[in-house]
Motif scaffolding. Sequence first.
Motif, PDB file in Angstrom:
ATOM      1  N   VAL A  64      -7.810 -29.597  -7.875  1.00 52.77           N
ATOM      2  CA  VAL A  64      -7.450 -30.029  -6.581  1.00 52.77           C
ATOM      3  C   VAL A  64      -8.569 -30.055  -5.677  1.00 52.77           C
ATOM      4  O   VAL A  64      -9.284 -29.028  -5.735  1.00 52.77           O
ATOM      5  N   GLU A  65      -8.983 -31.151  -5.002  1.00 56.64           N
ATOM      6  CA  GLU A  65     -10.056 -30.982  -4.061  1.00 56.64           C
ATOM      7  C   GLU A  65      -9.226 -30.992  -2.483  1.00 56.64           C
ATOM      8  O   GLU A  65      -8.070 -31.724  -2.577  1.00 56.64           O
ATOM      9  N   TRP A  66      -9.615 -29.959  -1.628  1.00 55.07           N
ATOM     10  CA  TRP A  66      -9.137 -29.986  -0.319  1.00 55.07           C
ATOM     11  C   TRP A  66     -10.004 -30.369   0.638  1.00 55.07           C
ATOM     12  O   TRP A  66     -10.967 -29.346   0.841  1.00 55.07           O
ATOM     13  N   GLN A  83      -6.150 -31.239   7.640  1.00 60.15           N
ATOM     14  CA  GLN A  83      -6.459 -31.821   6.139  1.00 60.15           C
ATOM     15  C   GLN A  83      -6.836 -33.421   6.228  1.00 60.15           C
ATOM     16  O   GLN A  83      -5.979 -34.187   6.959  1.00 60.15           O
ATOM     17  N   ARG A  85      -7.680 -34.791   3.140  1.00 58.77           N
ATOM     18  CA  ARG A  85      -7.011 -35.161   1.842  1.00 58.77           C
ATOM     19  C   ARG A  85      -6.995 -33.736   1.195  1.00 58.77           C
ATOM     20  O   ARG A  85      -7.710 -32.831   1.225  1.00 58.77           O
ATOM     21  N   GLY A  86      -6.040 -33.637   0.324  1.00 59.69           N
ATOM     22  CA  GLY A  86      -5.637 -32.424  -0.289  1.00 59.69           C
ATOM     23  C   GLY A  86      -4.168 -32.517  -0.808  1.00 59.69           C
ATOM     24  O   GLY A  86      -3.442 -33.452  -0.733  1.00 59.69           O
ATOM     25  N   PRO A  87      -3.898 -30.993  -1.016  1.00 52.53           N
ATOM     26  CA  PRO A  87      -2.608 -30.888  -1.626  1.00 52.53           C
ATOM     27  C   PRO A  87      -1.496 -31.034  -0.814  1.00 52.53           C
ATOM     28  O   PRO A  87      -0.068 -31.120  -1.303  1.00 52.53           O
ATOM     29  N   TRP A  91      -1.370 -30.943   7.146  1.00 55.25           N
ATOM     30  CA  TRP A  91      -1.918 -29.422   7.306  1.00 55.25           C
ATOM     31  C   TRP A  91      -2.697 -29.499   8.617  1.00 55.25           C
ATOM     32  O   TRP A  91      -3.640 -30.324   8.631  1.00 55.25           O
ATOM     33  N   TYR A 113       2.324 -27.458   8.620  1.00 56.72           N
ATOM     34  CA  TYR A 113       2.125 -28.133   7.541  1.00 56.72           C
ATOM     35  C   TYR A 113       3.351 -28.721   6.886  1.00 56.72           C
ATOM     36  O   TYR A 113       4.680 -28.362   7.105  1.00 56.72           O
TER      37      TYR A 113
END
Length: 155
Positions: A64-66, A83, A85-87, A91, A113
């Motif tokens: 995963v890239e965050w 955030q 992009r990410g999980p 966020w 979140y």
Amino acid sequence: MTRRFVKESRIPAPPAAVFGFFERPDAFRRLIPPDEDVQVARAPRSLKVGERVLLKARVGFVPVEWEVEHVEYVPGRLFVDRQIRGPFASWTHRHEFDDDGRGGTILRDVVDYAPPLGLLGALIGGKALEARLAKLFQYRHEVVRRAFESGGRDA
């Protein structure tokens, strides 16, 4: 379904000093628990608006890239990252540094979140995610507290 997580601790140093800890180039790496499989692929040069952080992690076997961006900055008082992009479905993380009136700082992390997968993600992983956030922020606050309790040698 947005949730809120809050962690608050008293740090035995004034807000400007505690804020300064977070501005150190190595701060982000120091605040990652050693048992977390997270690498800082791009650290921020500062906490100012527009700076971005890129983390690489694993959720199980899935890489995963965050990426988060700093969207608010008040020197000595607060900074906020969101955030890109990410999980998470969303966020936003507020880092607040309040004077406690006794020479110390109330360090407060406020995270709004939404888990991935909407309601299904909240039902399946909501409690586990809350527990993981509690553990992460407990670690982070302990790192900061110890830095100042050591007489400032590590701050």
